[in-house]
Structure formats: structure tokens, C-alpha cells
Design a protein around this motif. Sequence first.
Motif, short mmCIF file in Angstrom:
data_model
loop_
_atom_site.label_atom_id
_atom_site.label_comp_id
_atom_site.label_asym_id
_atom_site.label_seq_id
_atom_site.Cartn_x
_atom_site.Cartn_y
_atom_site.Cartn_z
N GLU A 65 0.82 -1.21 0.00
CA GLU A 65 0.00 0.00 0.00
C GLU A 65 0.85 1.26 0.00
OE1 GLU A 65 -3.55 0.42 -0.24
OE2 GLU A 65 -2.99 -1.52 -1.08
N GLY A 66 1.95 1.23 0.76
CA GLY A 66 2.85 2.38 0.78
C GLY A 66 3.44 2.64 -0.59
N LEU A 67 3.86 1.60 -1.26
CA LEU A 67 4.41 1.72 -2.60
C LEU A 67 3.34 2.20 -3.57
CD1 LEU A 67 6.72 1.13 -4.65
CD2 LEU A 67 5.61 -1.04 -5.01
N ARG A 68 2.16 1.64 -3.46
CA ARG A 68 1.07 1.99 -4.37
C ARG A 68 0.73 3.48 -4.28
NH1 ARG A 68 -4.95 0.77 -4.98
NH2 ARG A 68 -5.06 0.58 -2.75
N TRP A 69 0.55 3.98 -3.05
CA TRP A 69 0.16 5.38 -2.89
C TRP A 69 1.33 6.33 -3.12
CZ3 TRP A 69 -4.67 6.70 -3.22
CH2 TRP A 69 -5.64 5.75 -2.92
N GLY A 70 2.53 5.96 -2.70
CA GLY A 70 3.70 6.79 -2.96
C GLY A 70 3.98 6.89 -4.45
N GLY A 71 3.90 5.76 -5.15
CA GLY A 71 4.11 5.76 -6.59
C GLY A 71 3.04 6.55 -7.31
N ALA A 72 1.79 6.43 -6.85
CA ALA A 72 0.70 7.19 -7.47
C ALA A 72 0.94 8.69 -7.33
CB ALA A 72 -0.64 6.79 -6.85
N ALA A 73 1.39 9.11 -6.15
CA ALA A 73 1.66 10.53 -5.94
C ALA A 73 2.78 11.01 -6.86
CB ALA A 73 2.04 10.77 -4.47
N LEU A 74 3.84 10.21 -7.01
CA LEU A 74 4.94 10.59 -7.88
C LEU A 74 4.46 10.69 -9.34
CD1 LEU A 74 7.93 11.16 -8.39
CD2 LEU A 74 8.27 8.70 -8.59
N LEU A 75 3.67 9.73 -9.77
CA LEU A 75 3.16 9.75 -11.15
C LEU A 75 2.29 10.98 -11.40
CD1 LEU A 75 2.37 5.99 -11.69
CD2 LEU A 75 4.10 7.33 -12.88
N LEU A 76 1.47 11.33 -10.44
CA LEU A 76 0.63 12.52 -10.59
C LEU A 76 1.49 13.79 -10.65
CD1 LEU A 76 -2.40 11.66 -8.30
CD2 LEU A 76 -2.36 11.76 -10.81
N TRP A 77 2.57 13.82 -9.89
CA TRP A 77 3.49 14.96 -9.94
C TRP A 77 4.13 15.05 -11.32
CZ3 TRP A 77 8.88 15.22 -10.56
CH2 TRP A 77 9.44 16.48 -10.34
N ILE A 78 4.55 13.90 -11.88
CA ILE A 78 5.14 13.87 -13.23
C ILE A 78 4.11 14.33 -14.26
CG2 ILE A 78 6.00 12.32 -15.04
CD1 ILE A 78 7.44 10.78 -12.77
N ALA A 79 2.87 13.86 -14.14
CA ALA A 79 1.81 14.28 -15.06
C ALA A 79 1.61 15.79 -14.99
CB ALA A 79 0.50 13.55 -14.72
N TRP A 80 1.64 16.34 -13.80
CA TRP A 80 1.48 17.78 -13.62
C TRP A 80 2.64 18.53 -14.27
CZ3 TRP A 80 4.39 21.14 -10.32
CH2 TRP A 80 3.85 22.43 -10.19
N LYS A 81 3.87 18.01 -14.12
CA LYS A 81 5.04 18.65 -14.72
C LYS A 81 4.96 18.62 -16.24
CE LYS A 81 8.48 19.81 -12.81
NZ LYS A 81 8.91 21.18 -12.46
N ILE A 82 4.50 17.51 -16.80
CA ILE A 82 4.36 17.41 -18.26
C ILE A 82 3.27 18.36 -18.75
CG2 ILE A 82 3.61 15.89 -20.15
CD1 ILE A 82 5.11 13.62 -18.76
N ALA A 83 2.17 18.43 -18.01
CA ALA A 83 1.05 19.28 -18.42
C ALA A 83 1.40 20.76 -18.41
CB ALA A 83 -0.15 19.02 -17.51
N ARG A 84 2.29 21.16 -17.52
CA ARG A 84 2.67 22.57 -17.43
C ARG A 84 3.60 22.95 -18.58
NH1 ARG A 84 5.92 23.63 -12.99
NH2 ARG A 84 5.60 25.83 -13.36
N SER A 85 3.53 24.15 -19.01
CA SER A 85 4.38 24.59 -20.12
C SER A 85 5.86 24.52 -19.75
CB SER A 85 4.02 26.02 -20.52
OG SER A 85 4.19 26.91 -19.44
N GLY A 86 6.18 24.64 -18.49
CA GLY A 86 7.58 24.58 -18.07
C GLY A 86 7.95 23.24 -17.49
#
Length: 198
Positions: A73-94
Motif C-alpha cells: 500500500e505504501g508503494l502503491r500510494w507513494g508511486g501514485a503521488a509521484l506519477l501525478l506529480w510527473i503528469a502535472w510537470k508534463i502538463a505545465r508549459s515549463g
Amino acid sequence: MTPDTFPALLALAVATLFTPGPNNAMLAASGANFGFRRTLPHLLGVALGFPLMLLIVGLALGGIFQASALLREGLRWGGAALLLWIAWKIARSGGIGSKSEGAHPLRFHQAMAFQWVNPKAWSMAIAATSQFILPEAPLVTAAAVAATFMTLGLSSSATWTYAGQAIARWLTTARRLRVFNLVMAGLIALSVVELIRH
């Protein structure tokens, strides 16, 4: 591993490696924004990092993670948070997909390390090792599973990177590039939703 089970391993590898997911969306975005050659270290980090993870999980860690709900569960939620951060970085122009000064694709070691926090990679690793690694021959079967995923993974990673680069010919305006990055970010976010649901 028997000749009867190898086709099932190939089917699993193709189904999991070629379908959209965090690695593939990131490779496509990088290919579109930086080109195939500059994305090559990222590509190799994914294609070699996941089979290495498979080998280690198959030989040592798979049982620990299968036995510990807290770790899973720790891996699942930690990994999900990291992936969402990466998605946010890609979505942003910078973000990751930016062509602005100082932006660059993931490096080889970063892409390799990312596999260890990618929930899809863990799901694939545990599924593959639990189904195809034989207790009576763990080293041989773990190596066979890792080699299969490495061979197909190189092809999959190259395909997604090249597809991103090919799309880049169409991404000649800032608006189109922004839309593309938003779509890639959306794919990553959708994969997180799917991983959390299971």
C-alpha cells in the motif's frame, strides 16, 4: 519455464509493455519534445531498468512485498503521488516536456530508478514473477522472464519514443505542443486511477 508457458509470458509482456502507461506516455512526450536521440538514455533506462527490477523481485523481493500489505500500500500510494506529480510537470508549459532552456529528458539512471516507484512496474513484476518463476529453478526462470521483458521492452520503448518524435512534426506551434503534453499527462493520470482501483 516450459514451452507451454512461454507463449503466455510473451502475451503478458506484449500486453503490458506496448499499452499506454506512465513509462510509455513519458517516452512519447520526451520523443516529441526532445527527439529520439536525446531521449535514448531515458529509453534505455526504462528498457533495461524494468528487467533488472524483475530479476531482483523474482529472486529476492517478490515474497516480501506479497507478504506485506503495508509495503504494498505504501508503494502503491507513494508511486501514485509521484506519477501525478510527473503528469502535472508534463502538463505545465515549463514541465518535463518543455523546450525551454535547461529542460532535458530523463537521464538513464533516473529512468532506471523510476521503475522502483512506478506502481504499474510493481504490479507487472509481481504478476510475472509469481506466475512464471519456478521455485525449483529460480535463477534460470527469473533470467528468462527478465530477458523476455528486456527484448520486448527495447522494442516498445523505441516505438513509443519514435511515435512521439513523429508526432513532433505536427507539433509546430506552442498550442499544439501544449495540447499534446496535456494528453500525455492525462494518460499518466488515467493510468494512476486504474492502478489505484485495483
